[in-house]
Design an enzyme around this catalytic site. Sequence first.
Site, PDB file in Angstrom:
ATOM      1  N   ASP A   1       0.834  -1.195   0.000  1.00 30.18           N
ATOM      2  CA  ASP A   1       0.000   0.000   0.000  1.00 30.18           C
ATOM      3  C   ASP A   1       0.873   1.250   0.000  1.00 30.18           C
ATOM      4  OD1 ASP A   1      -2.193  -1.662   0.220  1.00 30.18           O
ATOM      5  OD2 ASP A   1      -2.322  -1.469   2.405  1.00 30.18           O
TER       6      ASP A   1
HETATM    7  N1  URA Z   1      -1.242  -5.882   3.845  1.00 32.70           N
HETATM    8  C1  URA Z   1      -1.730  -4.626   3.845  1.00 32.70           C
HETATM    9  O1  URA Z   1      -2.760  -4.346   4.419  1.00 32.70           O
HETATM   10  N2  URA Z   1      -1.044  -3.714   3.190  1.00 32.70           N
HETATM   11  C2  URA Z   1       0.119  -3.946   2.547  1.00 32.70           C
HETATM   12  O2  URA Z   1       0.719  -3.038   1.964  1.00 32.70           O
HETATM   13  C3  URA Z   1       0.616  -5.257   2.570  1.00 32.70           C
HETATM   14  C4  URA Z   1      -0.090  -6.210   3.227  1.00 32.70           C
END
Ligand code: URA
Length: 238
Positions: free
Chosen positions: A104
């Site tokens: 993310d």
């Molecule tokens: N899980 C999440 O919620 N975000 C990420 O970036 C990776 C795994």
Amino acid sequence: MERLDKIISNLGYGSRKDVKSFAKKGLIEVDGIIVKDNGMIVDPAKVSIKINGEEILYRKYIYMMMNKPDGVISATQDNRDQTVIDLLEVDHQAFEPFPVGRLDKDTVGLLLLTNDGELNHRLIAPKWHVDKVYYAKIDKKVDEKDIVTFKNGVTLDDGYKCLEANLEILSSSDDGAEIRLTIQEGKFHQVKRMFEAIGKQVVYLKREEFGGLLLDPELAEGEYRELTDDELSVLKSY
Ligand code: URA
């Protein structure tokens, strides 16, 4: 088979324009013969290419690890935000790498970048169950009950039941917790949604490990480096 100027510039020996001028000056040799046509089509794995008498080392693939910083997106292109590819040097961008899976925008830590589509596929295909290890800060207390819930497979908001996940509590109090979580899936916002499913919020998320590969602690956020041969064999044999 590829254009000579593309091969040479992808290997970081200058822009395509530079290559054109090297060729014009008679500085490029293919199998010992001076080549003035920068657009000549050759098989780089089969010919010897020299620039100014020096043989170039051909390689098709590149493998890098990045400590992804906050605020940058795991994509090759975006109209609004900076991408992880924007953080690479031009010589590395020339290989046209892409991120292996996604983190993310606000997640930091280990992100692999490669142009090896086959390895990418093996690492992200759900059937291979590649381990991903995350360190996270949680807004509430995390306890033994949560460990059991995650072990049994927590159910997400869309009804999906996660595979067994290993939750380790590093510290926990009424003010929040620090945890380490190992999962073998990579659903959209997976870690955040797993905690939401037990009524808690992830307030900081960092990936520390991917497919047996550890984030190099020497890499500051935003920095990256190529994988060593040993790291690459760990990934390939995973
Ligand atoms: N899980 C999440 O919620 N975000 C990420 O970036 C990776 C795994």
